[in-house]
Design an enzyme around this catalytic site. Structure first.
Site, mmCIF file in Angstrom:
data_model
loop_
_atom_site.group_PDB
_atom_site.id
_atom_site.type_symbol
_atom_site.label_atom_id
_atom_site.label_comp_id
_atom_site.label_asym_id
_atom_site.label_seq_id
_atom_site.Cartn_x
_atom_site.Cartn_y
_atom_site.Cartn_z
ATOM 1 N N ASP A 1 14.864 32.003 9.232
ATOM 2 C CA ASP A 1 13.457 32.663 8.568
ATOM 3 C C ASP A 1 13.232 34.184 8.546
ATOM 4 O OD1 ASP A 1 11.997 31.945 6.593
ATOM 5 O OD2 ASP A 1 11.248 31.261 8.352
ATOM 6 N N ASP B 1 9.980 34.914 7.203
ATOM 7 C CA ASP B 1 8.894 34.974 6.934
ATOM 8 C C ASP B 1 8.130 34.577 8.281
ATOM 9 O OD1 ASP B 1 8.189 36.588 4.361
ATOM 10 O OD2 ASP B 1 7.950 35.036 3.554
HETATM 11 P P1 B16 Z 1 8.817 34.516 -2.954
HETATM 12 P P2 B16 Z 1 10.875 32.219 4.097
HETATM 13 C C1 B16 Z 1 9.102 31.990 1.496
HETATM 14 O O1 B16 Z 1 9.979 32.306 3.059
HETATM 15 C C2 B16 Z 1 7.613 32.289 2.036
HETATM 16 O O2 B16 Z 1 7.310 31.134 3.742
HETATM 17 C C3 B16 Z 1 6.497 30.974 1.145
HETATM 18 O O3 B16 Z 1 5.693 31.656 1.473
HETATM 19 C C4 B16 Z 1 6.356 31.973 -0.215
HETATM 20 O O4 B16 Z 1 6.741 31.305 -1.437
HETATM 21 C C5 B16 Z 1 8.745 31.599 -0.593
HETATM 22 O O5 B16 Z 1 9.248 32.518 0.471
HETATM 23 C C6 B16 Z 1 8.829 32.186 -1.658
HETATM 24 O O6 B16 Z 1 8.225 33.850 -2.031
HETATM 25 O O7 B16 Z 1 7.913 34.489 -4.012
HETATM 26 O O8 B16 Z 1 8.331 36.007 -2.310
HETATM 27 O O9 B16 Z 1 10.014 34.573 -3.700
HETATM 28 O O10 B16 Z 1 9.270 31.966 5.739
HETATM 29 O O11 B16 Z 1 11.335 31.364 3.700
HETATM 30 O O12 B16 Z 1 11.515 33.723 4.881
HETATM 31 MG MG MG Z 2 9.200 30.878 7.199
#
Ligand code: B16
Ligand code: MG
Length: 233
Positions: free
Chosen positions: A19, A21
């Site tokens: 993953d 983030d």
């Molecule tokens: P976006 P991951 C996720 O990333 C984030 O943890 C989450 O907070 C966010 O809303 C989601 O991606 C969508 O992101 O708005 O940039 O498309 O933890 O799956 O890497």
């Molecule tokens: Mg994450």
């Protein structure tokens, strides 16, 4: 093929799917700031506790969670609010660089590359590629599966399966590494070994505090399913 103690097939480690983030980089504070500005404008309550509940959750589902039990606006307005948050988020991540990579992450990726093990990213974020490039992680990552590659968000296993396919591995040959509950479930449903990182991902096959606590040896042992290496390694 060899048979392990529980009678199942023993796979060799060929890939690790991370993953993004919360595992390799910290974008939490940028998501927080962008959501906070929008929520303040809309008069919706938002704090770091609510922000934590948005980890690994898609943009649209995040906004729904922020509204909570309040009525949602009409679809066009809802979309415009998601877009507004995203524009602000994109503005904020322009300042990201190698310093946003979590401690030990680049070292682990280098170890994996040297050991001939592929690395992939499986992120719900549609901005994942940009983050991977800005932080220099693209030098070690063989494939990025992101919010643009999928139709079903975590806890659906799709993004992890796309990542395994992208690095040419079967799920049983890969470990998935996640910091969010929904992500751990997605890894499990993909048929991979799940490693949880941080406070919200304790219900994995193996749990560590940070990605820097992992090593190629440990990941190998996990895939070979030696029982003593599962849980709290
Ligand atoms: P976006 P991951 C996720 O990333 C984030 O943890 C989450 O907070 C966010 O809303 C989601 O991606 C969508 O992101 O708005 O940039 O498309 O933890 O799956 O890497
Ligand atoms: Mg994450």
């Amino acid at each position: 093929m060899t048979i392990n103690k529980t009678g199942g097939e023993t796979c060799r480690l060929r890939g690790v799917v991370f993953d993004l983030d919360g595992v390799l980089v910290v974008t939490d504070r940028y998501h927080y700031q962008a959501w906070k500005e929008l929520a303040d404008d809309l008069g919706l309550p938002f704090d770091s506790k609510i922000n934590h509940q948005l980890r690994g959750v898609s943009r649209e589902e995040s906004l729904q969670r922020i509204y909570g039990s309040r009525p949602l606006p009409p679809p066009e307005e809802f979309k415009a609010q998601c877009d507004r948050k995203n524009e602000r988020y994109k503005e904020l991540i322009r300042q990201m660089d190698e310093n946003d990579v979590l401690e030990g992450a680049a070292e682990l990726l280098i170890q994996l590359r040297d050991a001939g093990v592929k690395s992939a990213v499986a992120s719900s974020s549609k901005n994942a590629r940009e983050v991977v490039e800005r932080t220099g992680l693209h030098r070690y990552i063989d494939f990025v599966a992101d919010g643009n590659s999928i139709t079903r968000a975590k806890p659906d296993p799709q993004v992890f399966l796309v990542a395994c396919e992208g690095i040419g591995c079967r799920p049983c040959e890969c470990v998935g590494v996640e910091d969010a509950e929904a992500g751990v479930e997605a890894i499990r449903r993909a048929g991979m070994v799940a490693v949880g990182v941080g406070a919200q991902a304790k219900d994995a096959d193996c749990w560590v505090q940070t990605v820097g606590d992992l090593s190629v040896d440990l990941l190998r042992r996990l895939v070979e399913r030696l029982p003593e290496n599962r849980k709290n390694c």
